[in-house]
Design an enzyme around this catalytic site. Structure first.
Site, PDB file in Angstrom:
ATOM      1  CE  LYS A  65       1.878  -1.562  -0.978  1.00  0.00           C
ATOM      2  NZ  LYS A  65       1.191  -2.250   0.135  1.00  0.00           N
ATOM      3  CD  GLU A  79      -4.245   2.251   3.040  1.00  0.00           C
ATOM      4  OE1 GLU A  79      -5.428   2.492   2.774  1.00  0.00           O
ATOM      5  OE2 GLU A  79      -3.656   1.211   2.655  1.00  0.00           O
ATOM      6  CB  SER A  89       7.829  -5.894  -2.848  1.00  0.00           C
ATOM      7  OG  SER A  89       8.672  -5.128  -2.006  1.00  0.00           O
TER       8      SER A  89
END
Lengths: 395, 260
Positions: free
Chosen positions: A86, A108, A375
């Protein structure tokens, strides 16, 4: 149908008029800076010195031997600062927000990884940060809520709907509509109105580009398959993008099947969804006959979303990418398996990709290569998995 | 002639009162009585909100109303049935306010066929901006249904383009943010409406946040009419199936104050 921001017929800009000028301004700013040498030099410096890029490509030797098929490599996005892919997107967008003169960041978050990355970058850039998070997710990811607070962000709980990611996005969009002049909406996935899907993919495509270079150096060739988990689909788009023009590379997205795709409790958009228009984009959504968006479920808060980014919908429609579904049970087994086999605790989201690879690897020859996009790291999920296994860790 | 166009022609400069209720809140029988009562008390056009699971342009009042209606089992087909019934008793212009996914999923062609058949005069789709309006424009035109365009205080240089192509009436969003009552507005209305006046060729009305008769009177001085939604839905929320009389009284006070 407009031609703006389309992947085939998917994409577009389906947002209220109040935010259209902001979306256009963002598009202009993005196009101005995306090829700007200074902007990219600053971003690369942040990637290198702050986020710890490039992330390593790790040969999972024990896992490979145990499964007895294709060689398995892990792209270690879990080793990035803040513990997931991210941060790649967040650093790109916050740099853009600064150039645009915005002073307030909203985001969000589902699992909390995007919220933590955003709060981190907002702290670094000295910006006010408000993160919207479904109340259900706040409970299952309490650690990340505390981390965001620690980083100086305000976390606003959202009680509407299923109180998960979809509802957090609704509320962030309402905030954006209200505070449009000062506020930058830092969307965490390859979704929303144009230019977000394209921009977020471009800030994530370093995953695939590095993978190609690292594997080329080690093995002298391309992988045979790249596997990544898919909620909105940002780590998957980042991992896939550089390989789209290489037909020999299978691109496989692992969706969250929750209790199973034949039960009402899952979040497997490509398996069970249909075309629709929601959250600013034409794409594929889980919805009923009337177009009401379904309430979805997954053990993974990061994959608990009833839609998918428009570029994925397009890649699926052309057959370029495949999407498979992985249940909670399979994901938890993969979570435990990777921990014991390689000493790496994966995020429960990434464990979906690991599970898909565990099914695929034994069916492939030993000279084939699979890359799993790992990830994120799984520290945040330990409580949740313990609870799933019936172990009570609360004091 | 489309009922919206005819109504504004008949009003001949009198300020229009446009009222909103969520269809099926608390049930479709009450919605029908609410429509007729609002008309009786001075509403000139009526918007029926088609409930959606995730109404991103709505504030809490209409969000909750949508949920109540959905829990009651309201569907688009049932709302068309309601319009068909209403058309036996009234010629008031009726508009559906709804999200684009509802139309897309229903099938655009089928949707506008039913609009024309049952007597819907216009649609307001808040998540379909100018750039994407072609999603519906062709079918809407073929069936003679007005696709209402919105402009907002953040629209600036977009206003001329949007207003120039608008039809029915232009929906002017009073301020940034979602639907719902506001105690005050930060928008510079002289500037906003000054910009609109330069390019608009059709009536233009203002909505979002207007909930008291005094606000309605003041805001109508800038334009051709006002839209009141959350203020009415709040009464429905409070009184449920007994809301018909109080909504009628409120409508009358809005219209009477606007005439002063």
């Amino acid at each position: 149908m407009s031609k703006i921001g389309r992947f085939g017929e998917y994409g577009g800009q389906y947002v209220p008029e109040t935010v259209m000028n902001a979306v256009n301004e963002l598009n202009e700013a993005y196009n101005k800076y995306k090829d700007d040498a200074d902007f990219n030099a600053e971003l690369q410096r942040l990637y290198r010195e702050y986020a710890n890029r490039p992330s390593m490509l790790y040969f999972a030797e024990k896992m490979t031997a145990d499964l007895g098929g294709a060689k398995i490599y892990l792209k270690r996005e879990d080793l990035n600062h803040t513990g997931a892919h991210k941060i790649n997107n967040v650093l790109g967008q916050i740099l853009l927000a600064k150039k645009m003169g915005k002073t307030r960041i909203i985001a969000e978050t589902g699992a909390g990884q995007h919220g933590v990355a955003t709060a981190t970058a907002a702290a670094l850039f000295g910006m006010e940060c408000n993160v919207y998070m479904g109340r259900t997710d706040m409970e299952r990811q309490a650690l990340n809520v505390y981390r965001m607070n620690l980083l100086g962000a305000t976390v606003t709980g959202v009680d509407s709907g299923t109180a998960t990611l979809k509802d957090a996005i609704n509320e962030a969009m309402r905030d954006w509509t209200t505070n449009i002049e000062t506020t930058y909406y830092l969307i965490g996935s390859v979704m929303g109105p144009h230019p977000y899907p394209e921009m977020v993919r471009n800030f994530q495509k370093c995953i695939g580009e590095e993978t190609r270079a690292q594997l080329m150096q080690r093995e002298g060739r391309l992988p045979d398959a790249v596997i990544a988990c898919v909620g909105g689909g940002s780590n998957a788009m980042g991992a896939f993008y550089d390989f789209i023009g290489e037909p020999s590379v299978r691109l496989i997205g692992a969706e969250a099947a929750g209790d199973g795709i034949d039960t009402p409790r899952h979040a497997a958009t490509m398996a069970k969804g249909s075309m629709g228009i929601f959250h600013g984009m034409k794409s594929v959504f889980l919805q009923n006959e009337e177009g009401q968006i379904d309430e979805v479920y997954s053990i993974s808060a990061g994959l608990d979303y009833p839609g998918i980014g428009p570029e994925h919908a397009y890649l699926a429609s052309t057959g370029r990418a495949e999407y498979v579904d992985v249940t909670d049970e399979e994901a938890v087994q993969a979570f435990e398996y990777l921990s014991k086999t390689e000493g790496i605790i994966p995020a429960i989201e990434s464990a979906h990709a690991v599970a898909a690879a565990m099914k695929l690897a034994p069916t492939m020859d030993r000279d084939k290569i699979i890359v799993i996009c790992l990830s994120g790291r799984g520290d945040k999920d330990v409580f949740q998995v313990a609870r799933y296994r019936g172990v009570d860790l609360s004091e | 002639m489309n009922r919206i166009d005819k109504k504004f022609a008949d009003l001949n400069g009198e300020k229009a009162l446009i009222t909103f209720v969520t269809a099926g809140d608390p049930d479709l029988g009450v919605t029908k009585r609410l429509v007729l009562e609002m008309e009786k008390n001075g509403a000139d056009l009526i918007e029926l909100g088609v409930p959606f699971s995730d109404p991103i342009a709505e504030g809490p009042t209409i969000q909750k109303a949508s949920l109540r209606a959905l829990k009651g089992g309201v569907t688009l087909v049932k709302i068309f049935d309601l319009v068909r019934e209403l058309r036996r008793e009234t010629e008031i212009p009726l508009l559906l306010m709804m999200y684009v996914n509802t139309i897309f999923r229903f099938g655009t062609e089928r949707f506008f066929t039913l609009c024309a058949e049952t007597g819907v005069d216009g649609v307001i789709v808040p998540d379909l901006p100018y750039e994407e309006k072609d999603e519906l424009a062709d079918a809407a035109h073929r069936f003679g249904i007005r696709q209402i365009s919105l402009v907002a205080p953040t629209s600036h240089d977009r206003i001329a383009r949007i207003a120039g192509e608008a039809e029915g009436f232009l929906y002017c969003v009073s301020s940034t943010g979602v639907t719902g009552t506001r105690s005050e507005f930060k928008t510079n209305f002289d500037e906003f409406f000054g910009e609109i006046k330069k390019s608009v060729k059709i009536p233009y009305c203002v909505g979002f946040g207007i909930s008291s008769p005094e606000q309605a009177r003041k805001m109508s001085s800038y334009c051709d009419g006002v839209i009141v939604g959350s203020g009415i839905v709040k009464i429905v929320e409070r009184f449920g199936s007994d809301s018909v009389a109080p909504v009628g009284e409120f409508t009358a006070s809005l219209k009477n104050t606007m005439k002063q």
